[in-house]
Design a protein around this motif. Structure first.
Motif, PDB file in Angstrom:
ATOM      1  N   VAL A   1      -2.807  -8.740  -4.147  1.00  0.00           N
ATOM      2  CA  VAL A   1      -2.812  -7.501  -3.380  1.00  0.00           C
ATOM      3  C   VAL A   1      -2.709  -6.293  -4.313  1.00  0.00           C
ATOM      4  CG1 VAL A   1      -1.606  -6.158  -1.646  1.00  0.00           C
ATOM      5  CG2 VAL A   1      -1.797  -8.628  -1.386  1.00  0.00           C
ATOM      6  N   TRP A   2      -1.806  -6.367  -5.303  1.00  0.00           N
ATOM      7  CA  TRP A   2      -1.574  -5.255  -6.225  1.00  0.00           C
ATOM      8  C   TRP A   2      -2.846  -4.866  -6.970  1.00  0.00           C
ATOM      9  CZ3 TRP A   2       1.298  -1.335  -7.657  1.00  0.00           C
ATOM     10  CH2 TRP A   2       1.211  -0.851  -8.966  1.00  0.00           C
ATOM     11  N   LYS A   3      -3.567  -5.857  -7.488  1.00  0.00           N
ATOM     12  CA  LYS A   3      -4.739  -5.567  -8.307  1.00  0.00           C
ATOM     13  C   LYS A   3      -5.869  -4.929  -7.510  1.00  0.00           C
ATOM     14  CE  LYS A   3      -4.042  -8.991 -11.953  1.00  0.00           C
ATOM     15  NZ  LYS A   3      -4.643 -10.122 -12.710  1.00  0.00           N
ATOM     16  N   PHE A   4      -5.929  -5.236  -6.220  1.00  0.00           N
ATOM     17  CA  PHE A   4      -7.034  -4.731  -5.405  1.00  0.00           C
ATOM     18  C   PHE A   4      -6.643  -3.514  -4.571  1.00  0.00           C
ATOM     19  CE2 PHE A   4      -7.742  -9.309  -6.017  1.00  0.00           C
ATOM     20  CZ  PHE A   4      -8.969  -9.265  -6.661  1.00  0.00           C
ATOM     21  N   ALA A   5      -5.403  -3.063  -4.704  1.00  0.00           N
ATOM     22  CA  ALA A   5      -4.931  -1.919  -3.919  1.00  0.00           C
ATOM     23  C   ALA A   5      -5.453  -0.616  -4.512  1.00  0.00           C
ATOM     24  CB  ALA A   5      -3.407  -1.902  -3.889  1.00  0.00           C
ATOM     25  N   THR A   6      -5.558   0.397  -3.670  1.00  0.00           N
ATOM     26  CA  THR A   6      -5.950   1.722  -4.146  1.00  0.00           C
ATOM     27  C   THR A   6      -4.789   2.332  -4.925  1.00  0.00           C
ATOM     28  OG1 THR A   6      -5.119   2.834  -2.165  1.00  0.00           O
ATOM     29  CG2 THR A   6      -7.399   2.038  -2.118  1.00  0.00           C
ATOM     30  N   ASN A   7      -5.085   3.384  -5.679  1.00  0.00           N
ATOM     31  CA  ASN A   7      -4.031   4.048  -6.449  1.00  0.00           C
ATOM     32  C   ASN A   7      -2.920   4.571  -5.547  1.00  0.00           C
ATOM     33  OD1 ASN A   7      -5.546   3.534  -8.693  1.00  0.00           O
ATOM     34  ND2 ASN A   7      -6.228   5.646  -9.005  1.00  0.00           N
ATOM     35  N   ALA A   8      -3.295   5.060  -4.376  1.00  0.00           N
ATOM     36  CA  ALA A   8      -2.303   5.605  -3.444  1.00  0.00           C
ATOM     37  C   ALA A   8      -1.350   4.513  -2.961  1.00  0.00           C
ATOM     38  CB  ALA A   8      -3.000   6.260  -2.257  1.00  0.00           C
ATOM     39  N   ILE A   9      -1.907   3.340  -2.662  1.00  0.00           N
ATOM     40  CA  ILE A   9      -1.071   2.230  -2.199  1.00  0.00           C
ATOM     41  C   ILE A   9      -0.191   1.716  -3.341  1.00  0.00           C
ATOM     42  CG2 ILE A   9      -1.120  -0.153  -1.369  1.00  0.00           C
ATOM     43  CD1 ILE A   9      -3.600   0.556   0.242  1.00  0.00           C
ATOM     44  N   GLN A  10      -0.763   1.640  -4.542  1.00  0.00           N
ATOM     45  CA  GLN A  10       0.032   1.228  -5.698  1.00  0.00           C
ATOM     46  C   GLN A  10       1.197   2.186  -5.911  1.00  0.00           C
ATOM     47  OE1 GLN A  10      -2.870   1.061  -8.877  1.00  0.00           O
ATOM     48  NE2 GLN A  10      -3.177  -1.143  -8.613  1.00  0.00           N
ATOM     49  N   ASP A  11       0.925   3.464  -5.745  1.00  0.00           N
ATOM     50  CA  ASP A  11       1.954   4.480  -5.920  1.00  0.00           C
ATOM     51  C   ASP A  11       3.091   4.291  -4.912  1.00  0.00           C
ATOM     52  OD1 ASP A  11       2.433   6.684  -7.688  1.00  0.00           O
ATOM     53  OD2 ASP A  11       2.336   7.999  -5.943  1.00  0.00           O
ATOM     54  N   LYS A  12       2.732   4.011  -3.666  1.00  0.00           N
ATOM     55  CA  LYS A  12       3.744   3.801  -2.626  1.00  0.00           C
ATOM     56  C   LYS A  12       4.555   2.535  -2.897  1.00  0.00           C
ATOM     57  CE  LYS A  12       1.300   6.203   1.114  1.00  0.00           C
ATOM     58  NZ  LYS A  12       0.643   6.068   2.439  1.00  0.00           N
ATOM     59  N   LEU A  13       3.891   1.512  -3.396  1.00  0.00           N
ATOM     60  CA  LEU A  13       4.590   0.265  -3.701  1.00  0.00           C
ATOM     61  C   LEU A  13       5.602   0.470  -4.826  1.00  0.00           C
ATOM     62  CD1 LEU A  13       5.005  -2.719  -3.263  1.00  0.00           C
ATOM     63  CD2 LEU A  13       3.031  -3.183  -4.732  1.00  0.00           C
ATOM     64  N   VAL A  14       5.214   1.235  -5.833  1.00  0.00           N
ATOM     65  CA  VAL A  14       6.141   1.538  -6.930  1.00  0.00           C
ATOM     66  C   VAL A  14       7.350   2.302  -6.400  1.00  0.00           C
ATOM     67  CG1 VAL A  14       6.443   2.778  -9.112  1.00  0.00           C
ATOM     68  CG2 VAL A  14       4.320   1.537  -8.673  1.00  0.00           C
ATOM     69  N   ASP A  15       7.093   3.266  -5.515  1.00  0.00           N
ATOM     70  CA  ASP A  15       8.189   4.029  -4.906  1.00  0.00           C
ATOM     71  C   ASP A  15       9.155   3.108  -4.164  1.00  0.00           C
ATOM     72  OD1 ASP A  15       7.790   6.619  -5.694  1.00  0.00           O
ATOM     73  OD2 ASP A  15       6.471   7.123  -4.023  1.00  0.00           O
ATOM     74  N   SER A  16       8.598   2.178  -3.409  1.00  0.00           N
ATOM     75  CA  SER A  16       9.431   1.262  -2.627  1.00  0.00           C
ATOM     76  C   SER A  16      10.284   0.379  -3.534  1.00  0.00           C
ATOM     77  CB  SER A  16       8.550   0.382  -1.733  1.00  0.00           C
ATOM     78  OG  SER A  16       7.836   1.165  -0.799  1.00  0.00           O
ATOM     79  N   LEU A  17       9.673  -0.157  -4.579  1.00  0.00           N
ATOM     80  CA  LEU A  17      10.419  -1.004  -5.511  1.00  0.00           C
ATOM     81  C   LEU A  17      11.508  -0.208  -6.229  1.00  0.00           C
ATOM     82  CD1 LEU A  17       7.499  -3.098  -7.055  1.00  0.00           C
ATOM     83  CD2 LEU A  17       9.355  -3.960  -5.618  1.00  0.00           C
ATOM     84  N   ASN A  18      11.196   1.026  -6.548  1.00  0.00           N
ATOM     85  CA  ASN A  18      12.178   1.877  -7.224  1.00  0.00           C
ATOM     86  C   ASN A  18      13.389   2.126  -6.322  1.00  0.00           C
ATOM     87  OD1 ASN A  18      13.228   3.516  -9.272  1.00  0.00           O
ATOM     88  ND2 ASN A  18      12.274   5.347  -8.425  1.00  0.00           N
ATOM     89  N   LYS A  19      13.131   2.428  -5.053  1.00  0.00           N
ATOM     90  CA  LYS A  19      14.225   2.677  -4.105  1.00  0.00           C
ATOM     91  C   LYS A  19      15.074   1.422  -3.897  1.00  0.00           C
ATOM     92  CE  LYS A  19      11.777   6.319  -1.572  1.00  0.00           C
ATOM     93  NZ  LYS A  19      11.091   6.688  -0.298  1.00  0.00           N
ATOM     94  N   ILE A  20      14.396   0.289  -3.768  1.00  0.00           N
ATOM     95  CA  ILE A  20      15.129  -0.968  -3.580  1.00  0.00           C
ATOM     96  C   ILE A  20      15.953  -1.289  -4.821  1.00  0.00           C
ATOM     97  CG2 ILE A  20      14.896  -3.456  -3.250  1.00  0.00           C
ATOM     98  CD1 ILE A  20      12.312  -2.854  -1.670  1.00  0.00           C
ATOM     99  N   GLY A  21      15.329  -1.115  -5.984  1.00  0.00           N
ATOM    100  CA  GLY A  21      16.015  -1.420  -7.234  1.00  0.00           C
ATOM    101  C   GLY A  21      17.250  -0.570  -7.453  1.00  0.00           C
TER     102      GLY A  21
END
Length: 223
Positions: A1-21
């Protein structure tokens, strides 16, 4: 999923992982998130902006989680050190930034890198090698725009490594500070391959950073 996601979706995923972390209080969960971020950062197809964000988030979580296994912090620092030591140009600047972020929050890591892994020597060798390579690459016409890879300038890289050296040397023994100062003087000031950028950043380092260090080392050096 990560490799095929758009930059915007990748950006949101990074934000989510950062908040969880930042929020979790379980060491195993934190370490798992760090593993995921580290793996994601090594996707060669990533835009540079996402790569920088991933490493920044990784560093924020590592430096902010005091209950993390110390070995985990050491391991990531050593991975970055290996990139610098192996002269992986794409990773020299990101790795130096990452280590800087961790040592600012944990001085024990400074002693680990200096006393057990000779990180100071690693940085000095990288500075010398990079200087030589850009000199050859430009036929001695090094400028502020000279790149060491596809996006980082030589000036940016040298400034970052000098800042990292200065920060770490404040906690180093006198003989280490003195050895480093002598090597930097030979590399950035008197070396025939030293360019104007080397001279400017070198003199600035000795005027500001070096003078903030151990008084005895300054006396011995200037003598």
């Amino acid at each position: 999923v990560w490799k095929f996601a758009t930059n915007a979706i990748q950006d949101k995923l990074v934000d989510s992982l950062n908040k969880i972390g930042r929020a979790v209080r379980n060491m195993q969960h934190s370490e798992r998130i760090l593993e995921i971020l580290w793996t994601m950062a090594h996707d060669e197809s990533l835009p540079y902006s996402i790569l920088d964000r991933l490493l920044s988030c990784h560093g924020d979580i590592s430096s902010g989680r005091h209950y993390l296994n110390r070995k985990s912090k050491h391991d990531y620092c050593l991975k970055c050190m290996d990139y610098i030591k192996s002269y992986n140009l794409q990773w020299i600047v990101p790795s130096s930034r990452y280590i800087m972020k961790l040592v600012e929050f944990d001085t024990e890591i400074i002693h680990f890198l200096i006393d057990k892994n000779d990180f100071i020597l690693c940085l000095l060798q990288t500075i010398g090698r990079c200087q030589h390579d850009v000199w050859i690459q430009t036929n001695g016409n090094v400028s502020s725009d000279t790149l060491i890879d596809k996006r980082h300038t030589y000036k940016e890289c040298l400034k970052l490594e000098l800042d990292l050296l200065a920060y770490m040397l404040k906690k180093a023994p006198v003989y280490v500070v003195l050895r480093c100062a002598e090597e930097l003087w030979l590399t950035l000031i008197t070396n025939h391959e030293a360019c104007l950028i080397d001279n400017e950043l070198g003199f600035d380092w000795f005027i500001t950073s070096f003078n903030e260090m151990n008084g005895q080392s300054r006396i011995e050096f200037y003598e």
